[in-house]
Design a protein around this motif. Structure first.
Motif, mmCIF file in Angstrom:
data_model
loop_
_atom_site.group_PDB
_atom_site.id
_atom_site.type_symbol
_atom_site.label_atom_id
_atom_site.label_comp_id
_atom_site.label_asym_id
_atom_site.label_seq_id
_atom_site.Cartn_x
_atom_site.Cartn_y
_atom_site.Cartn_z
ATOM 1 N N ALA A 69 0.717 -1.331 0.239
ATOM 2 C CA ALA A 69 0.536 0.294 -0.143
ATOM 3 C C ALA A 69 0.515 1.513 -0.442
ATOM 4 C CB ALA A 69 -0.670 0.333 1.625
ATOM 5 N N GLU A 70 1.502 1.360 0.300
ATOM 6 C CA GLU A 70 2.880 2.767 0.529
ATOM 7 C C GLU A 70 3.396 2.821 -0.040
ATOM 8 O OE1 GLU A 70 3.941 6.005 2.257
ATOM 9 O OE2 GLU A 70 2.739 4.945 3.171
ATOM 10 N N THR A 71 4.252 1.862 -0.721
ATOM 11 C CA THR A 71 4.565 1.430 -2.284
ATOM 12 C C THR A 71 3.670 2.618 -3.303
ATOM 13 O OG1 THR A 71 5.997 -0.180 -1.760
ATOM 14 C CG2 THR A 71 5.718 0.390 -4.395
ATOM 15 N N ALA A 72 2.849 1.673 -3.418
ATOM 16 C CA ALA A 72 1.570 2.592 -4.286
ATOM 17 C C ALA A 72 0.900 3.892 -4.383
ATOM 18 C CB ALA A 72 0.130 1.115 -4.277
ATOM 19 N N ARG A 73 1.081 4.100 -3.066
ATOM 20 C CA ARG A 73 0.624 5.543 -2.834
ATOM 21 C C ARG A 73 1.682 6.423 -3.226
ATOM 22 N NH1 ARG A 73 1.825 9.675 0.617
ATOM 23 N NH2 ARG A 73 3.671 8.037 1.317
ATOM 24 N N ARG A 74 3.570 6.181 -2.617
ATOM 25 C CA ARG A 74 4.331 6.769 -3.886
ATOM 26 C C ARG A 74 4.156 7.631 -4.936
ATOM 27 N NH1 ARG A 74 7.306 4.606 0.616
ATOM 28 N NH2 ARG A 74 7.878 2.820 -0.812
ATOM 29 N N LEU A 75 3.559 6.399 -5.928
ATOM 30 C CA LEU A 75 4.147 6.251 -6.519
ATOM 31 C C LEU A 75 2.777 7.413 -7.671
ATOM 32 C CD1 LEU A 75 4.962 2.283 -8.360
ATOM 33 C CD2 LEU A 75 6.513 4.271 -7.965
ATOM 34 N N GLU A 76 1.427 6.726 -6.841
ATOM 35 C CA GLU A 76 0.380 7.159 -7.387
ATOM 36 C C GLU A 76 0.320 9.172 -7.148
ATOM 37 O OE1 GLU A 76 -3.645 5.330 -7.908
ATOM 38 O OE2 GLU A 76 -3.033 3.973 -6.676
ATOM 39 N N SER A 77 1.174 9.504 -5.937
ATOM 40 C CA SER A 77 1.275 10.811 -6.015
ATOM 41 C C SER A 77 2.174 11.645 -6.828
ATOM 42 C CB SER A 77 1.660 10.915 -3.603
ATOM 43 O OG SER A 77 1.403 10.248 -3.228
ATOM 44 N N ASP A 78 3.119 10.627 -7.288
ATOM 45 C CA ASP A 78 3.777 11.182 -7.741
ATOM 46 C C ASP A 78 3.876 11.283 -9.286
ATOM 47 O OD1 ASP A 78 5.584 12.380 -5.490
ATOM 48 O OD2 ASP A 78 6.647 10.694 -5.792
ATOM 49 N N LEU A 79 3.608 10.309 -9.561
ATOM 50 C CA LEU A 79 3.509 10.310 -11.318
ATOM 51 C C LEU A 79 1.867 9.453 -11.353
ATOM 52 C CD1 LEU A 79 6.235 6.994 -11.733
ATOM 53 C CD2 LEU A 79 7.089 10.030 -12.154
ATOM 54 N N PRO A 80 1.424 10.535 -12.411
ATOM 55 C CA PRO A 80 0.151 9.920 -12.718
ATOM 56 C C PRO A 80 0.179 8.216 -13.440
ATOM 57 C CG PRO A 80 1.739 11.690 -14.779
ATOM 58 C CD PRO A 80 3.244 11.061 -13.870
ATOM 59 N N THR A 81 -0.911 7.820 -12.973
ATOM 60 C CA THR A 81 -1.298 6.305 -12.580
ATOM 61 C C THR A 81 -2.579 5.800 -13.482
ATOM 62 O OG1 THR A 81 0.160 6.313 -11.202
ATOM 63 C CG2 THR A 81 -1.626 4.473 -11.096
ATOM 64 N N VAL A 82 -3.419 5.125 -14.224
ATOM 65 C CA VAL A 82 -4.583 5.266 -14.130
ATOM 66 C C VAL A 82 -4.579 3.452 -13.689
ATOM 67 C CG1 VAL A 82 -4.996 6.651 -16.204
ATOM 68 C CG2 VAL A 82 -4.365 3.988 -16.785
ATOM 69 N N ALA A 83 -5.830 3.115 -13.438
ATOM 70 C CA ALA A 83 -6.303 1.199 -13.121
ATOM 71 C C ALA A 83 -6.944 0.839 -13.481
ATOM 72 C CB ALA A 83 -5.932 1.137 -11.553
ATOM 73 N N LEU A 84 -7.375 -0.369 -14.205
ATOM 74 C CA LEU A 84 -7.769 -1.520 -15.009
ATOM 75 C C LEU A 84 -8.692 -2.618 -14.370
ATOM 76 C CD1 LEU A 84 -7.392 -0.420 -18.354
ATOM 77 C CD2 LEU A 84 -9.264 0.851 -17.122
ATOM 78 N N ARG A 85 -10.133 -2.151 -13.913
ATOM 79 C CA ARG A 85 -10.504 -3.389 -12.739
ATOM 80 C C ARG A 85 -10.406 -4.897 -13.074
ATOM 81 N NH1 ARG A 85 -11.863 -2.075 -8.132
ATOM 82 N NH2 ARG A 85 -12.449 0.264 -8.685
ATOM 83 N N VAL A 86 -10.003 -5.773 -13.486
ATOM 84 C CA VAL A 86 -10.422 -6.995 -13.622
ATOM 85 C C VAL A 86 -10.605 -8.327 -13.094
ATOM 86 C CG1 VAL A 86 -8.493 -6.225 -15.404
ATOM 87 C CG2 VAL A 86 -7.715 -7.419 -12.887
ATOM 88 N N GLY A 87 -11.496 -8.016 -11.625
ATOM 89 C CA GLY A 87 -12.202 -8.547 -11.561
ATOM 90 C C GLY A 87 -13.182 -9.581 -11.469
ATOM 91 N N GLY A 88 -13.296 -10.248 -10.534
ATOM 92 C CA GLY A 88 -14.928 -11.100 -10.585
ATOM 93 C C GLY A 88 -16.151 -9.888 -11.017
#
Length: 295
Positions: free
Chosen positions: A106-125
């Protein structure tokens, strides 16, 4: 996409990401990077999940040639410094049932999303396979992929044909029961719950008969022993071929696996639960399942 050269995209979390111009330097989770590659785009880097190791899992990276795209590590071992030094203009991840970037602490993701443009696509059930494929196509087009000049892996006609092939196989062999599983050594196996996996649900939508592994802990899998798998008596076996699952040599050493093979008359199909989200990748899978059903 917006005017005056600016770029934007709303991801599956409802988050709007913008940039002064269309991103060209893209880093993605392995599955995302492999999908963009299938659409003719060329990511500059990729990363794995907590289930991966120091080298990328070639099952997850699809058609990307080994060594062609920089690998920044996986999960808690992600090399954030190297990733940032690659100067990505966009990070593309996936999410499942919540909004957290899959595969990263979670902390790694938070840092990346704070500093870099990020998109996420949903692949769950909760998503259908066609909806997932459509969203990755939307992103690929927004990033410059040309549908009129799409590589074969991105051609929807291939998937449509494979669906017809699978439908015919299911009609020709009614009642053949399919079990999807992921080996976890000699003592345990994870049996997939079909409703939790968009690709397995899509098989069922084409008429294939997917076995439910029954009650037990786990939302996506029933984690149990190999005897429980044998008791289900599947006619066709889909086996997880990712690097974190038991490989062929290990499976061959498990007596119950050999029992499963005997009961299924050798009808097994390689299953990648994290295949690239492109029509071609899933056409290959559906065609393989049809071949397995036809024996």
């Amino acid at each position: 996409m917006v005017g005056d050269g600016a770029w934007e995209f709303v991801d599956d979390r409802g988050r709007r990401t913008g940039a002064p111009e269309r991103p060209e330097r893209i880093v993605g989770y392995a599955r995302s990077a492999a999908t963009l590659w299938d659409f003719g785009l060329r990511p500059c880097g990729l990363f794995g999940s907590q289930h991966d190791g120091a080298r990328p899992d070639p099952v997850k990276t699809g058609a990307i040639p080994p060594g062609e795209v920089a690998y920044f590590g996986s999960g808690g071992s992600l090399d954030e410094t190297a990733l940032r030094e690659a100067r990505p203009q966009l990070v593309v991840g996936v999410v499942y049932d919540d909004d957290a970037l899959y595969g990263l602490p979670a902390e790694t993701a938070r840092r990346l999303e704070s500093d870099l443009p990020t998109v996420a696509l949903r692949v769950g059930g909760g998503r259908s396979l066609p909806a997932i494929l459509d969203r990755f196509r939307d992103l690929a087009v927004a990033l410059g992929a040309d549908p009129a000049a799409a590589p074969p892996a991105a051609a929807p006609e291939r998937l449509t044909a494979a669906e017809s092939t699978l439908q015919q196989a299911a009609r020709d062999h009614p009642g053949l029961r399919i079990l999807a599983l992921s080996g976890d050594g000699g003592d345990s196996v994870h049996l997939a719950r079909p409703d939790a996996w968009p690709d397995l649900r899509h098989l069922a939508d084409q008429g294939a008969d997917l076995l439910d592994p029954g009650a037990g802990a786990g939302k996506s899998w029933r984690s149990t022993d190999w005897d429980a798998a044998v008791e289900l008596r599947p006619d066709v076996i889909l086996h997880d071929v990712r690097g974190n699952a038991s490989g062929a040599a290990e499976l061959d050493s498990i007596p119950q696996w050999r029992q499963l093979l005997d009961g299924a008359h050798g009808r097994t199909v390689a299953w990648n639960p994290e295949a690239p989200c492109s029509p071609g990748a899933y056409a290959d899978f559906l065609e393989a399942v049809a071949t397995g059903i036809n024996g």
